[in-house]
Scaffold this motif. Structure first.
Motif, PDB file in Angstrom:
ATOM      1  N   ARG A  33      52.773  43.414  48.405  1.00  4.96           N
ATOM      2  CA  ARG A  33      53.752  43.318  49.478  1.00  4.96           C
ATOM      3  C   ARG A  33      54.956  44.173  49.110  1.00  4.96           C
ATOM      4  N   VAL A  34      55.395  45.005  50.039  1.00  6.52           N
ATOM      5  CA  VAL A  34      56.500  45.936  49.803  1.00  6.52           C
ATOM      6  C   VAL A  34      57.606  45.653  50.808  1.00  6.52           C
ATOM      7  N   THR A  35      58.868  45.651  50.329  1.00  9.01           N
ATOM      8  CA  THR A  35      60.038  45.485  51.192  1.00  9.01           C
ATOM      9  C   THR A  35      61.086  46.520  50.818  1.00  9.01           C
ATOM     10  N   THR A  36      62.004  46.763  51.734  1.00  9.45           N
ATOM     11  CA  THR A  36      63.091  47.702  51.474  1.00  9.45           C
ATOM     12  C   THR A  36      64.234  46.988  50.758  1.00  9.45           C
ATOM     13  N   ARG A  37      65.231  47.778  50.326  1.00 11.96           N
ATOM     14  CA  ARG A  37      66.372  47.184  49.640  1.00 11.96           C
ATOM     15  C   ARG A  37      67.174  46.300  50.586  1.00 11.96           C
ATOM     16  N   THR A  38      67.261  46.675  51.834  1.00  9.94           N
ATOM     17  CA  THR A  38      68.014  45.860  52.794  1.00  9.94           C
ATOM     18  C   THR A  38      67.305  44.544  53.087  1.00  9.94           C
ATOM     19  N   GLN A  39      65.990  44.527  53.000  1.00 11.12           N
ATOM     20  CA  GLN A  39      65.241  43.299  53.226  1.00 11.12           C
ATOM     21  C   GLN A  39      65.287  42.360  52.026  1.00 11.12           C
ATOM     22  N   GLY A  40      65.529  42.919  50.855  1.00  7.66           N
ATOM     23  CA  GLY A  40      65.553  42.109  49.651  1.00  7.66           C
ATOM     24  C   GLY A  40      64.181  41.973  49.023  1.00  7.66           C
ATOM     25  N   ALA A  41      64.150  41.315  47.878  1.00 12.50           N
ATOM     26  CA  ALA A  41      62.889  41.154  47.157  1.00 12.50           C
ATOM     27  C   ALA A  41      61.920  40.293  47.961  1.00 12.50           C
ATOM     28  N   PRO A  42      60.622  40.605  47.941  1.00 16.71           N
ATOM     29  CA  PRO A  42      59.645  39.817  48.703  1.00 16.71           C
ATOM     30  C   PRO A  42      59.598  38.380  48.205  1.00 16.71           C
ATOM     31  N   SER A  43      59.421  37.488  49.130  1.00 14.95           N
ATOM     32  CA  SER A  43      59.294  36.076  48.784  1.00 14.95           C
ATOM     33  C   SER A  43      57.923  35.586  49.229  1.00 14.95           C
ATOM     34  N   GLY A  44      57.606  34.382  48.848  1.00 12.92           N
ATOM     35  CA  GLY A  44      56.310  33.824  49.234  1.00 12.92           C
ATOM     36  C   GLY A  44      55.571  33.266  48.041  1.00 12.92           C
ATOM     37  N   GLY A  45      54.658  32.330  48.331  1.00 14.60           N
ATOM     38  CA  GLY A  45      53.911  31.695  47.256  1.00 14.60           C
ATOM     39  C   GLY A  45      52.698  32.494  46.856  1.00 14.60           C
ATOM     40  N   GLY A  46      52.077  32.052  45.788  1.00 10.03           N
ATOM     41  CA  GLY A  46      50.893  32.719  45.284  1.00 10.03           C
ATOM     42  C   GLY A  46      50.976  32.910  43.789  1.00 10.03           C
ATOM     43  N   LEU A  47      49.940  33.482  43.248  1.00  4.79           N
ATOM     44  CA  LEU A  47      49.880  33.762  41.813  1.00  4.79           C
ATOM     45  C   LEU A  47      50.365  35.182  41.567  1.00  4.79           C
ATOM     46  N   THR A  48      51.525  35.312  40.942  1.00  2.00           N
ATOM     47  CA  THR A  48      52.128  36.616  40.733  1.00  2.00           C
ATOM     48  C   THR A  48      51.396  37.391  39.645  1.00  2.00           C
ATOM     49  N   VAL A  49      51.111  38.657  39.943  1.00  2.00           N
ATOM     50  CA  VAL A  49      50.519  39.573  38.969  1.00  2.00           C
ATOM     51  C   VAL A  49      51.591  40.469  38.380  1.00  2.00           C
ATOM     52  N   GLU A  50      52.378  41.085  39.245  1.00  2.49           N
ATOM     53  CA  GLU A  50      53.443  41.993  38.794  1.00  2.49           C
ATOM     54  C   GLU A  50      54.434  42.171  39.936  1.00  2.49           C
ATOM     55  N   GLN A  51      55.696  42.365  39.614  1.00  2.00           N
ATOM     56  CA  GLN A  51      56.710  42.613  40.629  1.00  2.00           C
ATOM     57  C   GLN A  51      57.835  43.443  40.023  1.00  2.00           C
ATOM     58  N   GLY A  52      58.550  44.175  40.871  1.00  2.00           N
ATOM     59  CA  GLY A  52      59.621  45.040  40.399  1.00  2.00           C
ATOM     60  C   GLY A  52      60.193  45.849  41.545  1.00  2.00           C
ATOM     61  N   ILE A  53      60.776  47.026  41.211  1.00  2.00           N
ATOM     62  CA  ILE A  53      61.381  47.888  42.217  1.00  2.00           C
ATOM     63  C   ILE A  53      60.582  49.179  42.331  1.00  2.00           C
ATOM     64  N   LEU A  54      60.684  49.792  43.514  1.00  2.33           N
ATOM     65  CA  LEU A  54      60.041  51.073  43.794  1.00  2.33           C
ATOM     66  C   LEU A  54      61.085  52.163  43.904  1.00  2.33           C
ATOM     67  N   THR A  55      60.819  53.327  43.318  1.00  2.00           N
ATOM     68  CA  THR A  55      61.722  54.469  43.432  1.00  2.00           C
ATOM     69  C   THR A  55      61.276  55.356  44.596  1.00  2.00           C
ATOM     70  N   SER A  56      62.079  56.369  44.870  1.00  2.00           N
ATOM     71  CA  SER A  56      61.755  57.277  45.975  1.00  2.00           C
ATOM     72  C   SER A  56      60.479  58.061  45.716  1.00  2.00           C
ATOM     73  N   THR A  57      60.081  58.188  44.460  1.00  2.00           N
ATOM     74  CA  THR A  57      58.847  58.903  44.123  1.00  2.00           C
ATOM     75  C   THR A  57      57.626  57.983  44.098  1.00  2.00           C
ATOM     76  N   GLY A  58      57.837  56.696  44.339  1.00  2.00           N
ATOM     77  CA  GLY A  58      56.747  55.737  44.307  1.00  2.00           C
ATOM     78  C   GLY A  58      56.528  55.105  42.947  1.00  2.00           C
ATOM     79  N   ALA A  59      57.371  55.464  41.972  1.00  2.00           N
ATOM     80  CA  ALA A  59      57.234  54.875  40.636  1.00  2.00           C
ATOM     81  C   ALA A  59      57.650  53.408  40.658  1.00  2.00           C
ATOM     82  N   ARG A  60      57.051  52.640  39.752  1.00  2.00           N
ATOM     83  CA  ARG A  60      57.360  51.221  39.631  1.00  2.00           C
ATOM     84  C   ARG A  60      58.196  50.976  38.388  1.00  2.00           C
ATOM     85  N   LEU A  61      59.293  50.226  38.559  1.00  2.00           N
ATOM     86  CA  LEU A  61      60.190  49.913  37.450  1.00  2.00           C
ATOM     87  C   LEU A  61      60.463  48.417  37.451  1.00  2.00           C
ATOM     88  N   PRO A  62      60.825  47.860  36.285  1.00  2.00           N
ATOM     89  CA  PRO A  62      61.185  46.441  36.239  1.00  2.00           C
ATOM     90  C   PRO A  62      62.438  46.178  37.076  1.00  2.00           C
TER      91      PRO A  62
END
Length: 343
Positions: free
Chosen positions: A238-267
């Motif tokens: 699940r992907v959200t923008t900065r204005t929407q805030g971090a995604p919420s919702g239940g489930g078993l988390t695998v990984e989460q973080g921020i996305l850069t303009s190049t599509g890279a994933r960072l903590p």
């Protein structure tokens, strides 16, 4: 001419029939069988109580609480809610320790005790091959362990399901203890604990070291399965923008973080969002444009259970093969015939 002496019945030697190993095994480990049966019966009764009267009472108490609305004072059956929570915690913990109890017993008595006292070596002189001896010590306890643990996890899953939607403090399906205590993977873990104990007993030949090693090895295998669990089935992103805030919702988390303009994933620095100037500057410095969340929804419950069970059983199969290899390397796998000596 010399007459041949008649052959008497006493002179005729017939090999004794192989002992009934399963019956002997159950008699030898009768105290452990009684303890296991008692544990399963008591815990099953507690789980039936949890999923029936306790859930009904706690559900009614939550209905009373919800009916209070904004009233300054509210009268509801709080003890029923607390009782449900306490019994749920105790029964869940009891189901989860079953694999470790099986591993401790198997390591301390199932093979190591007989090898330590010489009972196994004596059995091998009675037309019973070491391979058959080990097969019985794996098959008979495995059937009892699978039946008992299977009943417990089924009742736990039913008890948890009974409180879903009725009890606001009920645990989520992705809660670590709930996921394992109510799933078939725990049955596989109990069988793995049995195999671990058998193998360790063959290696140690001493009860106390085998007991400690079996429990530690089972804990290590449990940890390995739990670490691999989120990656055994494709997750949902699940992907959200900065204005929407971090995604919420239940489930078993695998990984989460921020996305850069190049599509890279960072903590995610978790500084609080763009509403705070310092946090906004931090995200700008990281070139963050949004958030991502890889997780497993409720629909992945059974795929995760089945894949984790398959992984656990595969590890157990490898350990069974290793146990027979260890036994064969030390005995040759054939029954030892000859004169029985005191051990």
């Amino acid at each position: 001419m010399t007459a041949l002496a008649p052959t008497t019945a006493a002179d005729t030697r017939h090999p004794s029939a192989p002992p009934r190993l399963t019956r002997w095994l159950l008699r030898l480990h009768r105290p452990a069988l009684y303890v296991w049966a008692g544990l399963v019966i008591v815990l099953s009764a507690a789980l039936l109580w949890l999923g029936g009267p306790l859930t009904d009472a706690a559900g009614a108490a939550w209905e009373q609480y919800n009916a209070c609305g904004e009233a300054p004072t509210c009268v509801y059956d709080q003890p029923s809610i607390i009782r449900y929570k306490d019994v749920y915690s105790v029964t869940t913990f009891a189901v989860l320790i079953a694999p470790f109890l099986v591993a401790a017993w198997a390591g301390a008595t199932l093979t190591s005790r007989e090898l330590e006292t010489g009972t196994a070596q004596l059995t091998w002189t009675q037309s019973v091959s070491p391979v058959r001896w080990l097969t019985v010590r794996l098959a008979a306890p495995a059937a009892l362990v699978a039946a008992g643990t299977g009943l417990l996890v089924a009742l736990h899953h039913l008890a948890w399901s009974a409180g879903e939607g009725r009890i606001r403090t009920a645990k989520s399906w992705s809660d670590f203890p709930t996921f394992y205590a109510g799933g078939i993977v725990t049955v596989a873990l109990a069988l793995l604990g049995l195999v671990v104990g058998v193998l360790v007993g063959l290696l140690w030949h001493r009860s106390l070291p085998a007991l400690a090693t079996s429990v530690a090895a089972t804990a290590g295998a449990f940890t390995l399965v739990n670490l691999a669990l989120p990656h055994l089935w494709p997750s949902v992103t699940r992907v959200t923008t900065r204005t929407q805030g971090a995604p919420s919702g239940g489930g078993l988390t695998v990984e989460q973080g921020i996305l850069t303009s190049t599509g890279a994933r960072l903590p995610d620095p978790y500084c609080g969002g763009d509403v705070f100037p310092d946090c906004r500057a931090t995200y700008d410095g990281l070139d963050a444009v949004g958030y991502y969340h890889d997780y497993h929804p409720l629909s992945h419950y059974w795929p995760l259970q089945l894949t984790a069970t398959a992984l656990t059983l595969a590890i157990g199969a490898l350990l069974v093969f290793a146990a027979f290899r260890v036994l064969r390397s030390r005995t040759g796998g054939a029954p030892r015939r000859g004169r029985t000596t005191a051990v």
